[in-house]
Design an enzyme around this catalytic site. Sequence first.
Site, PDB file in Angstrom:
ATOM      1  N   LYS A  65      -3.844  10.594  -4.559  1.00 30.84           N
ATOM      2  CA  LYS A  65      -5.158  10.595  -4.244  1.00 30.84           C
ATOM      3  C   LYS A  65      -5.695  12.068  -3.919  1.00 30.84           C
ATOM      4  O   LYS A  65      -5.767  12.702  -2.787  1.00 30.84           O
ATOM      5  CB  LYS A  65      -5.958   9.661  -3.381  1.00 30.84           C
ATOM      6  CG  LYS A  65      -5.769   8.098  -3.549  1.00 30.84           C
ATOM      7  CD  LYS A  65      -6.372   7.442  -2.406  1.00 30.84           C
ATOM      8  CE  LYS A  65      -6.244   6.041  -2.859  1.00 30.84           C
ATOM      9  NZ  LYS A  65      -6.369   4.897  -1.574  1.00 30.84           N
ATOM     10  N   VAL A 102       1.846  13.693   3.659  1.00 30.41           N
ATOM     11  CA  VAL A 102       1.063  14.631   3.472  1.00 30.41           C
ATOM     12  C   VAL A 102      -0.488  14.117   3.861  1.00 30.41           C
ATOM     13  O   VAL A 102      -0.717  13.015   3.148  1.00 30.41           O
ATOM     14  CB  VAL A 102       1.012  15.136   2.164  1.00 30.41           C
ATOM     15  CG1 VAL A 102      -0.075  16.149   1.508  1.00 30.41           C
ATOM     16  CG2 VAL A 102       2.384  15.828   1.760  1.00 30.41           C
ATOM     17  N   SER A 134       5.374   6.382   2.277  1.00 33.99           N
ATOM     18  CA  SER A 134       5.042   4.795   2.615  1.00 33.99           C
ATOM     19  C   SER A 134       4.172   4.259   1.624  1.00 33.99           C
ATOM     20  O   SER A 134       4.516   3.160   1.512  1.00 33.99           O
ATOM     21  CB  SER A 134       3.917   5.139   3.862  1.00 33.99           C
ATOM     22  OG  SER A 134       2.751   5.907   3.573  1.00 33.99           O
ATOM     23  N   THR A 173     -10.239   4.614   5.170  1.00 35.79           N
ATOM     24  CA  THR A 173      -9.683   5.889   5.521  1.00 35.79           C
ATOM     25  C   THR A 173     -10.401   6.472   6.935  1.00 35.79           C
ATOM     26  O   THR A 173      -9.995   7.053   7.490  1.00 35.79           O
ATOM     27  CB  THR A 173      -9.735   6.651   4.570  1.00 35.79           C
ATOM     28  OG1 THR A 173      -9.242   6.162   3.259  1.00 35.79           O
ATOM     29  CG2 THR A 173      -8.906   8.007   4.804  1.00 35.79           C
ATOM     30  N   SER A 210      -4.727   6.069   9.263  1.00 38.79           N
ATOM     31  CA  SER A 210      -5.112   7.079   8.094  1.00 38.79           C
ATOM     32  C   SER A 210      -4.708   8.519   8.607  1.00 38.79           C
ATOM     33  O   SER A 210      -4.966   8.998   9.578  1.00 38.79           O
ATOM     34  CB  SER A 210      -6.928   7.032   8.070  1.00 38.79           C
ATOM     35  OG  SER A 210      -7.358   8.264   7.517  1.00 38.79           O
ATOM     36  N   ARG A 211      -3.854   8.949   7.791  1.00 40.35           N
ATOM     37  CA  ARG A 211      -3.462  10.495   7.942  1.00 40.35           C
ATOM     38  C   ARG A 211      -4.590  11.604   8.085  1.00 40.35           C
ATOM     39  O   ARG A 211      -4.244  12.401   8.941  1.00 40.35           O
ATOM     40  CB  ARG A 211      -2.356  11.012   6.922  1.00 40.35           C
ATOM     41  CG  ARG A 211      -1.242   9.941   6.754  1.00 40.35           C
ATOM     42  CD  ARG A 211      -0.060  10.657   6.101  1.00 40.35           C
ATOM     43  NE  ARG A 211      -0.496  10.492   4.855  1.00 40.35           N
ATOM     44  CZ  ARG A 211      -0.437   9.628   3.710  1.00 40.35           C
ATOM     45  NH1 ARG A 211       0.405   8.517   4.302  1.00 40.35           N
ATOM     46  NH2 ARG A 211      -0.521   9.629   2.655  1.00 40.35           N
ATOM     47  N   ASN A 212      -5.590  11.410   7.188  1.00 42.31           N
ATOM     48  CA  ASN A 212      -6.651  12.543   7.274  1.00 42.31           C
ATOM     49  C   ASN A 212      -7.494  12.104   8.446  1.00 42.31           C
ATOM     50  O   ASN A 212      -8.113  13.251   9.000  1.00 42.31           O
ATOM     51  CB  ASN A 212      -7.326  12.027   5.945  1.00 42.31           C
ATOM     52  CG  ASN A 212      -6.581  12.546   4.667  1.00 42.31           C
ATOM     53  OD1 ASN A 212      -6.511  14.184   4.619  1.00 42.31           O
ATOM     54  ND2 ASN A 212      -6.101  11.627   3.999  1.00 42.31           N
ATOM     55  N   ASP A 267     -12.524   2.507  -0.130  1.00 44.64           N
ATOM     56  CA  ASP A 267     -11.494   3.149   0.609  1.00 44.64           C
ATOM     57  C   ASP A 267     -12.057   4.249   1.524  1.00 44.64           C
ATOM     58  O   ASP A 267     -11.213   4.464   2.507  1.00 44.64           O
ATOM     59  CB  ASP A 267     -11.229   4.052  -0.711  1.00 44.64           C
ATOM     60  CG  ASP A 267      -9.449   4.699  -0.294  1.00 44.64           C
ATOM     61  OD1 ASP A 267      -9.121   4.500   0.371  1.00 44.64           O
ATOM     62  OD2 ASP A 267      -9.139   5.191  -1.545  1.00 44.64           O
ATOM     63  N   LYS A 276     -12.872  10.962  -0.463  1.00 43.28           N
ATOM     64  CA  LYS A 276     -12.883  10.175   0.799  1.00 43.28           C
ATOM     65  C   LYS A 276     -11.949  10.742   1.857  1.00 43.28           C
ATOM     66  O   LYS A 276     -12.039  10.620   2.979  1.00 43.28           O
ATOM     67  CB  LYS A 276     -12.455   8.811   0.628  1.00 43.28           C
ATOM     68  CG  LYS A 276     -11.169   8.353   0.078  1.00 43.28           C
ATOM     69  CD  LYS A 276     -10.016   8.400   0.882  1.00 43.28           C
ATOM     70  CE  LYS A 276      -8.754   7.886   0.141  1.00 43.28           C
ATOM     71  NZ  LYS A 276      -7.739   7.477   1.181  1.00 43.28           N
ATOM     72  N   GLY A 282      -7.866   2.553  -3.885  1.00 41.67           N
ATOM     73  CA  GLY A 282      -8.562   1.488  -3.171  1.00 41.67           C
ATOM     74  C   GLY A 282      -8.104   1.565  -1.782  1.00 41.67           C
ATOM     75  O   GLY A 282      -7.480   2.323  -1.388  1.00 41.67           O
TER      76      GLY A 282
END
Length: 329
Positions: free
Chosen positions: A104, A275, A10, A244, A250-252, A240, A187, A132
Amino acid sequence: MNVTVLGGGSWGTTVASLTTARNPTVLWARDGDVAREVNDEHTNSKYLPDHRLPRRLRATDDLEKAVADADLLIVGVPSKGFRSVLEEVQRWVRPWIPVVSLTKGIERGSLLRMTQIVEELLPGHPAAALTGPNLAREIMAGQAAASVIATGDLSVAVALQSVLRHKLFRVYTNHDVIGCEVGGALKNVIAIAAGIAEGLGVGDNTRAAVITRGLAELTRLGVAMGAEAQTLSGLAGMGDLIATCISPQSRNRTVGEQLGKGRSLEEILSEMHMVAEGVGTAVTTLELAERYGVELPICQEIYKVVMGEERPIDAYRGLAQPGHEAEPG
């Protein structure tokens, strides 16, 4: 200028869509089906559903073809594959061209930041990081966003700034590469903690505390590694971190939320196309904390959760234990 973006996920696709407005851009995707869809349908339905891509953006799954004529190389592959991809492109990349990392994370084992891997494998190439609060789908939708291009040579940063900025996507320059990369990596760990809070339903006060103390942790480690504290209070750190931790995109944060709801990490990750860097970074962060002698209680609890040593609810009980910290005045 010929721009090559490595990574058809993405964020890689989004950055390629931005750069192709001013410069011919090639997107390399490991998946040949993704490359063909970009070329034929001008979409990337796997990673950016419901978004049209610029018609002039070209894609390929041929790494040599993607890299050979590049005047600027942008690398957006996950941290676990970052080194192996650069090892492959060594033989084809032209001398001296800048290499920008979008990744990141911290490399497992070596504990190197991504620009350090660039400097190791591609000596003589200016290494930079773009980081960012940049949620890909919002940028593709044309919403305003800001990012930071960090490199030790500000003349290179200014040149890259002019290539990367586009319409409402604003790019700032920064010489503090360590601070920008540490903020971008850590983050993701704090976002898992914030997501767990959401999944457990512990309330906004708790989430605010986790985010705020998380900022203190990434600043503490960043400064110990040589970063400037001011960097961590800017876009590459606090900005950031906020995006996030609070965004459902946000995936995390999503990983943390699902953990908080009682699902296993293996089950969560098996359903994700992309990921979640925070899972691996939880491990490398604790190793860095030990190396630099700093205390990171939130990161330590998240490490225990992702390693299966502790339940998410117990992690939050652990965070409630009395500590040694004093809030700065």
